[in-house]
Design a protein around this motif. Sequence first.
Motif, PDB file in Angstrom:
ATOM      1  N   VAL A  44       0.833  -1.075   0.099  1.00  0.00           N
ATOM      2  CA  VAL A  44       0.110   0.105  -0.050  1.00  0.00           C
ATOM      3  C   VAL A  44       0.980   1.378  -0.055  1.00  0.00           C
ATOM      4  CG1 VAL A  44      -1.589   1.326   1.484  1.00  0.00           C
ATOM      5  CG2 VAL A  44      -2.069  -1.136   0.882  1.00  0.00           C
ATOM      6  N   ILE A  45       1.987   1.114   0.748  1.00  0.00           N
ATOM      7  CA  ILE A  45       2.651   2.499   0.873  1.00  0.00           C
ATOM      8  C   ILE A  45       3.405   2.564  -0.648  1.00  0.00           C
ATOM      9  CG2 ILE A  45       4.847   3.498   2.037  1.00  0.00           C
ATOM     10  CD1 ILE A  45       3.949   2.042   4.486  1.00  0.00           C
ATOM     11  N   GLY A  47       2.341   1.534  -3.397  1.00  0.00           N
ATOM     12  CA  GLY A  47       1.349   2.202  -4.398  1.00  0.00           C
ATOM     13  C   GLY A  47       0.998   3.689  -4.131  1.00  0.00           C
ATOM     14  N   ALA A  48       1.018   3.857  -2.902  1.00  0.00           N
ATOM     15  CA  ALA A  48       0.758   5.484  -2.456  1.00  0.00           C
ATOM     16  C   ALA A  48       1.786   6.415  -3.186  1.00  0.00           C
ATOM     17  CB  ALA A  48       0.515   5.602  -1.156  1.00  0.00           C
TER      18      ALA A  48
END
Lengths: 157, 81
Positions: A44-45, A47-48
């Motif tokens: 997620v990080i 992708g962020a």
Amino acid sequence: MSGIQESIVIRTVVRIMVPFIQIFALYVIMHGASGPGGGFQGGVIFGAGIILYAMIYGHKEGKQRMSDKLNRILSSSGVAIFAVTGISCLVFGGMFLQYGVVPLLPDNPAVVSRLLIDVVEIGIGITVLAVMISLFFDVSPPETDEEELPASEEAGQ
Amino acid sequence: MIWILDITLLLFLVVCAIAAISIKDLLSAVIILSAYSLIMAIVWVEMQSVDVGFTEAAVGAGITTVLFIATLARTEGRSED
């Protein structure tokens, strides 16, 4: 939106910050077994970081880095890494994801177990990052061509 | 456990939750929901559950807010009811 995208401060800060976000994401993925974190959070990080880049530099630039085809390949190859690791444990006579039975280092199954946990985390991370980025690209509105610069902003400075 | 900190955080949490569902402007609701997620992450860490707090901060306050705002950019951004 275009006012934000034209700002040189934001563009420079994003360009400097994205590599650090990605390094932190890799750190989170690799320390998932021993500390807080793991494949999902790291993905997620990661992708962020790319979503931040695509938000500021525009869809076109973002898709040059992370095209739909690459997204599709990554999101399926992460699942494939997970499945191959799990099924290889089945092949060598253990249960699904029972890492110790894989004879990479026959005298030291604990090391093999730790290694394969990291492989599985990397697979999860790759899938999550690709799915998050494709969610963003699908949900966010398509870009209009930005040929007109806002004149009031020029006058304000 | 610092109980004053706990009570304060939970109070903020309730205030944020009520504000997020009662406000009419959807952009404000999304931002308040992001603040709710951040406070929730602090509460998780305070309850010795760092892993869940990490996920809450990354997904709840990060990605979900971005996706909600990207969706709002395609709508008119006000609630009818």
